[in-house]
Design a protein around this motif. Structure first.
Motif, short mmCIF file in Angstrom:
data_model
loop_
_atom_site.label_atom_id
_atom_site.label_comp_id
_atom_site.label_asym_id
_atom_site.label_seq_id
_atom_site.Cartn_x
_atom_site.Cartn_y
_atom_site.Cartn_z
N GLU A 1 7.58 -1.59 7.88
CA GLU A 1 7.15 -2.92 8.34
C GLU A 1 8.10 -3.45 9.41
O GLU A 1 7.68 -4.00 10.43
CB GLU A 1 7.13 -3.90 7.16
CG GLU A 1 5.89 -3.80 6.28
CD GLU A 1 5.88 -4.90 5.23
OE1 GLU A 1 5.61 -6.06 5.59
OE2 GLU A 1 6.14 -4.59 4.06
N TYR B 1 -3.83 -6.88 8.49
CA TYR B 1 -4.28 -5.90 7.49
C TYR B 1 -3.24 -4.80 7.32
O TYR B 1 -2.95 -4.38 6.19
CB TYR B 1 -5.62 -5.29 7.91
CG TYR B 1 -6.22 -4.40 6.84
CD1 TYR B 1 -6.99 -4.94 5.82
CD2 TYR B 1 -5.99 -3.02 6.85
CE1 TYR B 1 -7.52 -4.12 4.83
CE2 TYR B 1 -6.51 -2.21 5.86
CZ TYR B 1 -7.28 -2.76 4.86
OH TYR B 1 -7.80 -1.95 3.86
N HIS C 1 -0.32 -5.99 5.20
CA HIS C 1 -0.72 -6.03 3.79
C HIS C 1 -0.80 -4.61 3.22
O HIS C 1 -0.30 -4.33 2.12
CB HIS C 1 -2.07 -6.73 3.65
CG HIS C 1 -2.65 -6.67 2.28
ND1 HIS C 1 -2.15 -7.40 1.22
CD2 HIS C 1 -3.69 -5.92 1.77
CE1 HIS C 1 -2.84 -7.13 0.13
NE2 HIS C 1 -3.78 -6.24 0.45
N PHE C 2 -1.39 -3.71 4.00
CA PHE C 2 -1.55 -2.32 3.58
C PHE C 2 -0.20 -1.65 3.37
O PHE C 2 0.02 -0.95 2.37
CB PHE C 2 -2.34 -1.56 4.66
CG PHE C 2 -2.61 -0.13 4.37
CD1 PHE C 2 -3.69 0.26 3.60
CD2 PHE C 2 -1.78 0.87 4.89
CE1 PHE C 2 -3.94 1.60 3.34
CE2 PHE C 2 -2.02 2.21 4.63
CZ PHE C 2 -3.10 2.57 3.86
N SER D 1 -4.49 2.64 7.81
CA SER D 1 -4.89 1.24 7.59
C SER D 1 -6.11 0.89 8.45
O SER D 1 -7.02 0.18 7.99
CB SER D 1 -3.74 0.29 7.88
OG SER D 1 -3.52 0.15 9.26
N ASN E 1 8.73 1.38 2.53
CA ASN E 1 7.61 0.60 3.09
C ASN E 1 8.12 -0.58 3.92
O ASN E 1 7.57 -0.90 4.97
CB ASN E 1 6.70 0.08 1.98
CG ASN E 1 5.84 1.19 1.40
OD1 ASN E 1 6.31 2.30 1.21
ND2 ASN E 1 4.59 0.89 1.13
N SER F 1 2.65 -3.06 2.69
CA SER F 1 3.48 -3.70 1.66
C SER F 1 3.00 -3.42 0.25
O SER F 1 3.66 -3.82 -0.72
CB SER F 1 3.51 -5.22 1.89
OG SER F 1 2.22 -5.77 1.66
N MET F 2 1.86 -2.74 0.11
CA MET F 2 1.29 -2.54 -1.23
C MET F 2 2.21 -1.76 -2.15
O MET F 2 2.26 -1.99 -3.34
CB MET F 2 -0.08 -1.85 -1.12
CG MET F 2 -1.17 -2.78 -0.62
SD MET F 2 -2.83 -2.13 -0.85
CE MET F 2 -2.80 -0.72 0.23
N GLY F 3 2.98 -0.82 -1.60
CA GLY F 3 3.87 -0.03 -2.45
C GLY F 3 5.12 -0.77 -2.84
O GLY F 3 5.74 -0.48 -3.86
N SER F 4 5.54 -1.75 -2.02
CA SER F 4 6.74 -2.58 -2.26
C SER F 4 8.02 -1.76 -2.43
O SER F 4 8.93 -2.15 -3.15
CB SER F 4 6.54 -3.48 -3.51
OG SER F 4 5.49 -4.37 -3.27
#
Length: 517
Positions: free
Chosen positions: A40, A23, A26-27, A83, A36, A29-32
């Motif tokens: 990660e 989670y 995924h959380f 998150s 970010n 990576s949302m901004g890409s």
């Protein structure tokens, strides 16, 4: 400060379940954005490490400058916590109710009062269902504000008075819960300070608390949390008195209280597992073997449910249940079974050392030492006991500090370490005097080892010396508090094994079978 942040971040990442890690990724990576992706990568590098190492991180991620690493770690920690907040937003009653209260505040600020009223009703129902009077009072406060702003005459006066009254009841109920919680914690602190071996003064203090809780009254509290603290306190009190029947009775009531309110099991799975573990311990003490095995089977099934697997505290209490099973099999003399479980425990503490906690770790060391004693591996026994003895915080689990030293004497006695025995006997005696913790049983065993070890030459002399020791211990065992001390290790079976020249495990097993028939 940077070192503290590093340790906190490392421990936080290592504590995450697989679902939580997925989670977060995924959380994050949302901004890409490039930032970010840096977070990660930083997360992944820290996750892989067995021991936190900043130099390796900087080498693996050259984009992060040493001067920026501290701020990156701090932001990563905030991202993880954010998150987790979203991941667990619907997992507990507190999270749900607090989320509703936050939404009520937003709707109130926009003067959308009709929507507020609907949400307040839903929030009150949740607070009542989960026995949360403090959060109920907060919802009722919002209801008061809306009734005040939307005042419509006499009808509103009646509703306001009714809401004020309900709010006052909720606050009074909160105070009652707090009173039970405070007394429960006071009793627990007495147990902790005494190291599980209370003296007369500790018992008198405990009796005052029990009197305040009105445990002798026929009337019992009715709400879930009042009953919870009531049964916990009663169980602990009787455990301190070594009243095993009443300890069992109140541990059973505690489990039944959970199962009467299944929403509380879903809301707090780790507390339910803890209650089951304590119940298992109580069953072991009074040989309720079927109830013990049934509860252990229940725990094994719960371990497979996601609600329990994703709860770190529940995992720790599952470990406690394994320790209770080890204690049970050692009591029954089935040391092969306990050895199999010991391997699981050793692997668990290697993998999850950061979440196990000091007091529990000491208990694990003592359990593993006892198990290896049962299979006559005295070197491993001494190795695990030394982890307790060498711990500098001797106020933590004072009871285990005492009995680790006594069992250590016996292990060295079995190994024939005459020179070390003299040193350890003197050291143990000084420790007990310093801790004001000299039970008769402790003194008898130390005196026996110091006096007899070098003088016993023949098998006949050994048998005579141990027979005298047994008779002396049996006299002390008539005292209820002295019997409490005997619960930590089966001294009597060890003595009988020396008299009868049979393995300790065999003596323990035969005793159990005789008592069970």
């Amino acid at each position: 400060m940077s070192r503290v942040i590093s340790e906190d971040l490392y421990m936080l990442i290592q504590s995450l379940t697989m679902s939580e890690k997925r989670y977060f990724k995924h959380f994050a990576s949302m901004g890409s954005t490039k930032d970010n992706k840096i977070y990660e990568r930083l997360f992944n590098e820290i996750e892989r490490q067995k021991v936190y190492d900043e130099k390796k991180i900087l080498k693996k991620i050259p984009r992060i400058k040493p001067s920026h690493l501290s701020s990156k770690k701090n932001h990563l920690r905030q991202l993880i916590l954010e998150s987790l907040k979203w991941f667990h937003s619907d997992n507990t009653s507190n999270a749900k109710i607090l989320s509703h209260l936050s939404e009520i505040e937003i709707l109130f600020a926009k003067r959308l009062f009709s929507q507020c009223v609907l949400l307040i009703k839903k929030t009150k129902n949740l607070a009542l269902y989960y026995d949360k009077p403090l959060l109920l009072a907060e919802a009722l406060t919002w209801e008061e504000k809306i009734l005040d702003i939307t005042f419509l005459g006499k009808e509103s006066i009646g509703k306001l008075n009714s809401t004020f009254s309900a709010n006052s009841d909720a606050i009074a109920f909160t105070k009652t819960q707090a009173h039970y919680r405070k007394l429960n914690n006071d009793l627990l602190n007495i147990y902790r300070v005494s190291g599980g071996l209370p003296n007369k003064k500790n018992i008198e203090l405990a009796e005052l608390i029990i009197h305040d809780l009105q445990l002798n009254s026929k009337k019992e509290p009715q709400s879930y949390f009042e009953r919870y603290y009531f049964f916990r306190a009663a169980g602990l009190y009787y455990y301190m008195l070594n009243d095993q029947e009443n300890f069992y009775l109140y541990q059973k009531k505690l489990v039944e209280n959970y199962e009467s309110f299944p929403q509380q099991i879903i809301d707090s799975p780790h507390s339910y597992i803890l209650a089951l573990n304590n119940f298992m311990s109580s069953c072991q003490l009074i040989q309720k073997e079927k109830e013990f095995e049934d509860t252990l089977s229940k725990v094994e099934k719960l371990m497979k449910e996601s609600n329990f697997q994703n709860n770190t505290n529940a995992l720790v209490h599952f470990l406690d249940c394994r320790l209770s099973a080890i204690a049970h099999y050692m009591t029954t003399g089935e040391f092969e079974k306990s050895t199999h479980l010991s391997e699981y425990v050793e692997n668990f503490i290697l993998k999850h050392q950061s979440i196990v906690g000091k007091g529990r770790m000491l208990r694990i060391y003592f359990a593993l030492a006892q198990n290896y004693f049962g299979v006559r591996n005295y070197r491993k026994t001494a190795a695990w006991l030394n982890k307790i003895i060498n711990d500098k915080d001797t106020d933590m689990r004072n009871d285990l500090q005492v009995f680790a030293r006594l069992l250590n004497l016996i292990a060295h006695f079995e190994m024939g370490n005459e020179r070390l025995l003299d040193y350890y006997t003197k050291s143990t005696y000084r420790f007990l005097l310093k801790k004001d913790h000299t039970y008769k049983i402790e003194t008898i065993i130390m005196r026996f080892i110091r006096k007899n070890y070098s003088k016993i030459i023949s098998k006949t002399e050994e048998m005579q010396a141990f027979s005298e020791l047994k008779a002396e211990l049996e006299k002390s065992a008539n005292d209820q508090l002295e019997r409490r001390a005997l619960a930590y290790f089966d001294f009597m079976s060890w003595i009988e094994s020396k008299i009868e020249r049979r393995p300790f495990a065999e003596i323990v097993r035969n005793k159990w079978l005789e008592q069970s028939n």
